[in-house]
Design a protein around this motif. Structure first.
Motif, PDB file in Angstrom:
ATOM      1  N   THR A 307     -32.428  39.133  57.650  1.00  0.00           N
ATOM      2  CA  THR A 307     -33.509  38.208  57.301  1.00  0.00           C
ATOM      3  C   THR A 307     -34.854  38.929  57.290  1.00  0.00           C
ATOM      4  OG1 THR A 307     -32.310  36.301  58.198  1.00  0.00           O
ATOM      5  CG2 THR A 307     -34.705  36.088  57.985  1.00  0.00           C
ATOM      6  N   ASP A 308     -35.085  39.774  58.292  1.00  0.00           N
ATOM      7  CA  ASP A 308     -36.331  40.537  58.347  1.00  0.00           C
ATOM      8  C   ASP A 308     -36.477  41.438  57.118  1.00  0.00           C
ATOM      9  OD1 ASP A 308     -36.939  39.426  60.811  1.00  0.00           O
ATOM     10  OD2 ASP A 308     -36.044  41.073  61.946  1.00  0.00           O
ATOM     11  N   VAL A 309     -35.409  42.153  56.798  1.00  0.00           N
ATOM     12  CA  VAL A 309     -35.448  43.052  55.640  1.00  0.00           C
ATOM     13  C   VAL A 309     -35.669  42.254  54.364  1.00  0.00           C
ATOM     14  CG1 VAL A 309     -34.110  44.683  54.246  1.00  0.00           C
ATOM     15  CG2 VAL A 309     -34.019  44.810  56.742  1.00  0.00           C
ATOM     16  N   LEU A 313     -38.270  42.631  51.112  1.00  0.00           N
ATOM     17  CA  LEU A 313     -37.587  42.991  49.873  1.00  0.00           C
ATOM     18  C   LEU A 313     -37.749  41.906  48.819  1.00  0.00           C
ATOM     19  CD1 LEU A 313     -35.806  44.965  48.341  1.00  0.00           C
ATOM     20  CD2 LEU A 313     -33.802  43.856  49.364  1.00  0.00           C
ATOM     21  N   THR A 314     -37.696  40.647  49.227  1.00  0.00           N
ATOM     22  CA  THR A 314     -37.885  39.549  48.274  1.00  0.00           C
ATOM     23  C   THR A 314     -39.254  39.627  47.620  1.00  0.00           C
ATOM     24  OG1 THR A 314     -36.391  38.094  49.501  1.00  0.00           O
ATOM     25  CG2 THR A 314     -37.973  37.042  48.020  1.00  0.00           C
ATOM     26  N   GLN A 344     -27.234  37.448  49.345  1.00  0.00           N
ATOM     27  CA  GLN A 344     -27.311  36.006  49.558  1.00  0.00           C
ATOM     28  C   GLN A 344     -28.757  35.547  49.703  1.00  0.00           C
ATOM     29  OE1 GLN A 344     -25.887  34.607  53.388  1.00  0.00           O
ATOM     30  NE2 GLN A 344     -25.074  32.727  52.468  1.00  0.00           N
ATOM     31  N   ARG A 345     -29.544  36.295  50.450  1.00  0.00           N
ATOM     32  CA  ARG A 345     -30.928  35.895  50.671  1.00  0.00           C
ATOM     33  C   ARG A 345     -31.772  36.051  49.407  1.00  0.00           C
ATOM     34  NH1 ARG A 345     -28.463  36.889  55.160  1.00  0.00           N
ATOM     35  NH2 ARG A 345     -29.204  36.211  57.227  1.00  0.00           N
ATOM     36  N   LEU A 346     -31.556  37.121  48.659  1.00  0.00           N
ATOM     37  CA  LEU A 346     -32.291  37.299  47.404  1.00  0.00           C
ATOM     38  C   LEU A 346     -31.921  36.212  46.400  1.00  0.00           C
ATOM     39  CD1 LEU A 346     -32.143  41.185  46.875  1.00  0.00           C
ATOM     40  CD2 LEU A 346     -34.111  39.831  47.625  1.00  0.00           C
ATOM     41  N   HIS A 352     -34.078  36.228  39.296  1.00  0.00           N
ATOM     42  CA  HIS A 352     -33.162  37.280  38.847  1.00  0.00           C
ATOM     43  C   HIS A 352     -32.808  38.139  40.042  1.00  0.00           C
ATOM     44  CE1 HIS A 352     -32.804  41.616  37.404  1.00  0.00           C
ATOM     45  NE2 HIS A 352     -31.677  41.042  37.067  1.00  0.00           N
ATOM     46  N   THR A 353     -31.536  38.145  40.407  1.00  0.00           N
ATOM     47  CA  THR A 353     -31.100  38.960  41.540  1.00  0.00           C
ATOM     48  C   THR A 353     -30.663  40.326  41.029  1.00  0.00           C
ATOM     49  OG1 THR A 353     -30.307  36.987  42.696  1.00  0.00           O
ATOM     50  CG2 THR A 353     -29.528  39.121  43.487  1.00  0.00           C
TER      51      THR A 353
END
Length: 400
Positions: A307-309, A313-314, A344-346, A352-353
């Motif tokens: 989650t932190d990363v 990154l998002t 999953q988080r992105l 666009h993932t």
């Protein structure tokens, strides 16, 4: 044409027809070199076919490049023609060399490569994260000398060099901020090494070089992010096929936004390890291993780290919309745990993932990226050389 865009005095004094001819000759030389630099030897007909030049023009240009020292030739023993055999021409990759230098917290590595990018010498020395800046620089110089020795070169044989290191590094090669290495802020590593090599030495952030290495020897895309995962987090960016460092070398420093939690994410992950935490890398490896075995506390720590990363990154993905994100660094061994969680988080936020992959270059990524940057520097000199100046190795070497 000079680097600042002005026409040189030599070119300016030429009649336009003569100037056009020199520019055409240079374009033909660059075309032939581009074909032969892949290391494959070719006969003249193959050179003409692949460059689109006439046989006569290809012959004149190729023989000129051989006379200048860029090419070597030998009789074609594979041909079946009668009479004098054709000659095969190959690029002389050993006419010059480059150095790639990685000054990291735990090790200093140096790679020496020829102009084809083949590694011909290397040396690595372990160091301590707590070493003083002066000691680290002295070790870097000694490591460079040792690598040159393995390649049987002295400093004059290196045409360009690049250094990668942690921290924000400006266009002048000076470290403007470093939170990892003591006394490293304000240091110019390139200046210390340039006197030994007697050629320009560029310095850039290690993540920037890692993304260059990925595009060269690993996963590649025109727009991509290299995500360094480990006891620190960082990114390197390629946008539209070009390394993007920003105006002051701070592009991608998303960890400066402390609300994202990148500054202490690894410490919080490692805190889930059983027993005291003295070595964050080792503690994190224990957490990842326990998470694979189903330990509930370690699984929660991995989820929180992901989650932190993903927060930082998002933000990066939404900003540059990359085709690819490559995860590297000390925690790349945990890609089996991190990649699905990051995807999953992105996917939950980004329209666009991008494709997510794990780097396979290991701890060589920064050094190889430095080699690639040095080779790019030589390519830029070749293309920028005034067309009125003969294209010789001496004109490109950059040594003093």
């Amino acid at each position: 044409m000079k680097k600042d865009g002005r026409v040189s005095a030599v070119s300016e004094s030429m009649p336009s027809a003569a100037r056009d001819q020199t520019m055409l000759r240079r374009a033909n030389e660059l075309t032939v070199l581009a074909v032969l630099r892949d290391g494959t030897s070719r006969v003249m007909r193959e050179i003409a076919d692949e460059t689109g030049l006439s046989w006569r023009t290809a012959n004149v240009v190729t023989e000129s490049l051989e006379a200048h020292g860029w090419l070597a030739s030998e009789a074609d023993t594979n041909g079946k023609r009668l009479g004098r055999p054709a000659r095969r021409y190959r690029f002389r990759a050993d006419v010059g060399h480059v150095a790639g230098i990685d000054i990291a917290a735990h090790a200093i590595s140096v790679f020496i490569a020829d102009l084809a990018g083949t590694i011909v010498g290397r040396h690595q020395v372990s160091v301590s994260p707590g070493d003083a800046a002066a000691d680290r620089l002295a070790t870097a110089e000694a490591t460079l000398r040792a690598a040159l020795s393995t390649a049987r070169l002295d400093g004059t044989g290196v045409w360009a060099a690049a250094v990668g290191s942690t921290g924000i590094i400006g266009p002048d090669g000076v470290v403007s901020k470093s939170a990892v290495l003591p006394g490293w802020t304000g240091v110019d590593p390139g200046a210390r090494l340039a006197h030994l090599l007697r050629c320009p030495v560029s310095v850039t952030n290690d993540c920037n070089l890692a993304v260059l290495a990925e595009r060269w020897h690993g996963h590649r895309a025109d727009t991509m992010i290299y995500l360094l995962t480990g006891v620190r987090l960082g990114t390197g960016l390629v946008i539209g096929g070009q390394l993007h460092r920003g105006s002051a070398g701070a592009a991608g420093e998303i960890g400066e936004i402390r609300e994202f939690g990148w500054h202490d994410a690894a410490e919080r992950l490692a805190a889930a390890a059983p027993g005291p935490v003295s070595d964050l890398d080792r503690a994190a490896a224990q957490v990842f291993a326990a998470a694979r075995d189903g330990d509930a506390g370690c699984l929660r720590a991995v989820e929180q780290f992901s989650t932190d990363v993903a927060r930082g990154l998002t933000a990066m993905v939404l900003t540059i919309d990359p085709d690819l994100v490559v995860i590297g660094g000390g925690f790349a061994h945990a890609a089996d745990l991190l990649l699905p969680r990051l995807r999953q988080r992105l996917a939950g936020t980004c329209p666009h993932t991008p494709r997510l992959e794990a780097s396979e270059l290991g701890d060589e990524s920064v050094g190889l990226g430095a080699v690639r940057l040095a080779l790019d520097t030589i390519d830029q000199r070749i293309t920028a050389l005034d067309s009125a100046t003969p294209l010789t190795p001496a004109a490109i070497s950059g040594t003093s």
